[in-house]
Design an enzyme around this catalytic site. Structure first.
Site, PDB file in Angstrom:
ATOM      1  N   HIS A   1      -9.543   4.713  -2.869  1.00  0.00           N
ATOM      2  CA  HIS A   1      -8.709   4.710  -1.634  1.00  0.00           C
ATOM      3  C   HIS A   1      -9.566   5.579  -0.516  1.00  0.00           C
ATOM      4  CE1 HIS A   1      -4.305   3.550  -2.117  1.00  0.00           C
ATOM      5  NE2 HIS A   1      -4.808   3.526  -3.264  1.00  0.00           N
TER       6      HIS A   1
ATOM      7  N   ASN B   1     -10.163   0.363  -0.862  1.00  0.00           N
ATOM      8  CA  ASN B   1      -9.308   0.451   0.311  1.00  0.00           C
ATOM      9  C   ASN B   1     -10.022   0.667   1.763  1.00  0.00           C
ATOM     10  OD1 ASN B   1      -7.252  -0.123  -1.561  1.00  0.00           O
ATOM     11  ND2 ASN B   1      -5.830   1.658  -1.075  1.00  0.00           N
TER      12      ASN B   1
ATOM     13  N   SER C   1     -11.929   4.682   1.508  1.00  0.00           N
ATOM     14  CA  SER C   1     -13.151   4.398   1.429  1.00  0.00           C
ATOM     15  C   SER C   1     -13.728   3.444   2.325  1.00  0.00           C
ATOM     16  CB  SER C   1     -13.080   3.372   0.115  1.00  0.00           C
ATOM     17  OG  SER C   1     -13.026   4.167  -1.061  1.00  0.00           O
TER      18      SER C   1
ATOM     19  N   ASP D   1       0.726  -1.119  -0.163  1.00  0.00           N
ATOM     20  CA  ASP D   1       0.059  -0.033  -0.029  1.00  0.00           C
ATOM     21  C   ASP D   1       0.879   1.391   0.122  1.00  0.00           C
ATOM     22  OD1 ASP D   1      -2.207   1.520   0.071  1.00  0.00           O
ATOM     23  OD2 ASP D   1      -2.516   1.286   2.323  1.00  0.00           O
TER      24      ASP D   1
HETATM   25  P1  13P Z   1      -9.351   4.325   5.164  1.00  0.00           P
HETATM   26  O1  13P Z   1      -8.819   5.343   5.870  1.00  0.00           O
HETATM   27  O2  13P Z   1     -10.830   5.003   4.494  1.00  0.00           O
HETATM   28  O3  13P Z   1      -9.876   3.010   5.378  1.00  0.00           O
HETATM   29  O4  13P Z   1      -8.564   4.191   3.695  1.00  0.00           O
HETATM   30  C1  13P Z   1      -7.453   3.260   3.623  1.00  0.00           C
HETATM   31  C2  13P Z   1      -6.740   3.406   2.427  1.00  0.00           C
HETATM   32  O5  13P Z   1      -7.057   4.142   1.528  1.00  0.00           O
HETATM   33  C3  13P Z   1      -5.485   2.637   2.568  1.00  0.00           C
HETATM   34  O6  13P Z   1      -4.615   2.755   1.656  1.00  0.00           O
HETATM   35  O1  G3H Z   2      -2.665   4.511   3.537  1.00  0.00           O
HETATM   36  C1  G3H Z   2      -3.344   4.479   4.622  1.00  0.00           C
HETATM   37  C2  G3H Z   2      -3.562   3.259   5.412  1.00  0.00           C
HETATM   38  O2  G3H Z   2      -4.731   3.399   6.193  1.00  0.00           O
HETATM   39  C3  G3H Z   2      -2.385   2.895   6.161  1.00  0.00           C
HETATM   40  O3  G3H Z   2      -2.078   3.557   7.169  1.00  0.00           O
HETATM   41  O4  G3H Z   2       0.469   4.200   7.110  1.00  0.00           O
HETATM   42  O5  G3H Z   2      -0.864   3.936   9.408  1.00  0.00           O
HETATM   43  O6  G3H Z   2      -0.280   2.035   8.110  1.00  0.00           O
HETATM   44  P1  G3H Z   2      -0.634   3.428   7.901  1.00  0.00           P
HETATM   45 ZN    ZN Z   3      -4.879   4.664   0.543  1.00  0.00          ZN
END
Ligand code: 13P
Ligand code: G3H
Ligand code: ZN
Length: 365
Positions: free
Chosen positions: A232, A275, A234, A83
């Protein structure tokens, strides 16, 4: 062998009109919750790990954990995805650790907070795709910068994301530029900016078209009908999860997420990867708080983590059902990455035209 590439999974989803949630993983409990939910409803699933997750849990731990989950659930196609990769090195090292897919997020510079130029984004994403495709791994790119259409601010909230004020041009992906970007980079999936942002505080009211632009999804899909789109930020931030969290002593101010019905509408217009991290976090921590509040003498971590895991599994299962992912695991014959590499090398997987060919083939059969 059930480790699937993002490209193969999303091609299947597009052919059969469903979406696939991508849940974030940082620890064993989240892994079990995701895969148990997928197995319960015969769904393929995407498990994604951020750079933060990799730093938190260690690459060796994460790669062994993914290996274990794949071995425990051989009938569930699991896409193992990076990610928000911030550089080629992040993406390539993920592939070295067994990831079948990476996101090269060139919408931001390597510091993951400065909005990048279009040329920077094209160059770094194309370079990453060139290398990843050689070994059959998939690549997601991002065009546009995530942030709020209500405030114009980037989504710095949970550590990743643009700082400061953004322009409307940055906050909404331009459909013509999207065609140019996908054509030049050959990404397997395109994340777009449409008013969603990371974390719990997305909208101060139930979003309408002014602050959650489903029109952008439709416009991009009409120009790129064969390209898999990614939403993203979402999480839906359901009211009941906010209430449970607050009832157990948490302090979350009233907020609104992305309604599931809007995501389902997006799935009709080419959204294939959705996501979700915040909903899972909230479900888990709500339960951790509840157990702590109700049982102040409890000190066995399992007594906290088991209900937390159950709550996350419930969220995952709901989304797999709501997005139409359920029932599809057993219909997919997973191809190894080496077979995908050959398909890229043969020029079979152009993101702009390939799905059209798949559909034509299916219609002709
Ligand atoms: P949320 O914070 O809405 O769950 O999104 C997660 C995300 O886009 C991770 O890449
Ligand atoms: O991109 C956002 C995701 O919620 C991941 O979050 O970087 O705190 O692990 P994080
Ligand atoms: Zn994201």
């Amino acid at each position: 062998m059930a480790r699937i590439t993002l490209r193969q999974l999303l091609d299947h989803a597009a052919e059969h009109d469903y979406g696939v949630p991508a849940f974030n993983l940082n620890n064993m409990e989240q892994g079990l919750a995701i895969v148990e939910a997928a197995a319960a409803v015969d769904a393929p699933v995407i498990i994604q790990m951020s750079r933060g997750a990799r730093a938190y849990a260690n690459d060796i731990m994460l790669s062994k954990m993914m290996e274990a989950l794949v071995e425990m659930y051989p009938d569930i196609p699991i896409c193992v995805h990076q990610d928000h990769g911030n550089s080629e090195a992040t993406c390539i090292s993920a592939i070295q650790h067994g990831f079948s897919s990476v996101m090269m997020d060139g919408s931001l510079e390597a510091d993951a907070k400065t909005a990048a130029s279009y040329q920077y984004n094209v160059d770094i994403t194309r370079r990453t795709a060139d290398i990843a495709h050689m070994v059959g791994a998939s690549v997601e790119g991002e065009l546009g910068v995530l942030g709020s259409l209500e405030t114009g601010m980037g989504d710095k909230e949970d550590g990743h994301g643009a700082e400061g004020k953004l322009s409307m041009e940055q906050l909404l992906t331009d459909p013509d530029q999207a065609v140019d970007f996908v054509t030049k980079t050959k990404v397997d999936a395109l994340a777009i900016a449409m008013g969603t942002s990371h974390g719990a505080y997305k909208f101060t009211r139930k979003p309408d078209g002014d602050i959650l632009s489903m029109k952008v999804v439709e416009a991009i899909h009409s120009r790129l009908p064969n390209t898999h789109l990614v939403m993203h930020g979402s999480s839906s931030v359901p009211q009941e999860l906010q209430d449970a969290f607050n009832k157990a002593g948490g302090e979350m101010r009233q907020t609104f997420g992305v309604p599931v019905e809007e995501i389902v509408r997006g799935i009709k217009y080419g959204v294939r990867k959705v996501n979700i991290d915040t909903d899972c976090r909230l479900a888990m921590t709500g339960e951790l708080r509840r157990v702590a509040k109700d049982n102040p003498g409890e000190f066995d971590p399992r007594k906290f983590l088991k209900p937390a895991m159950d709550a996350m599994r419930k969220v995952c299962q709901q989304r797999l059902e709501q997005f139409g992912t359920a029932g599809n695991a057993s219909k997919i014959k997973v191809l190894p990455m080496s077979a995908m590499a050959k398909r890229y090398a043969a020029g079979e997987l152009d993101p702009v035209v390939e799905m059209g060919r798949v559909k034509e083939r299916t219609a002709a059969e």
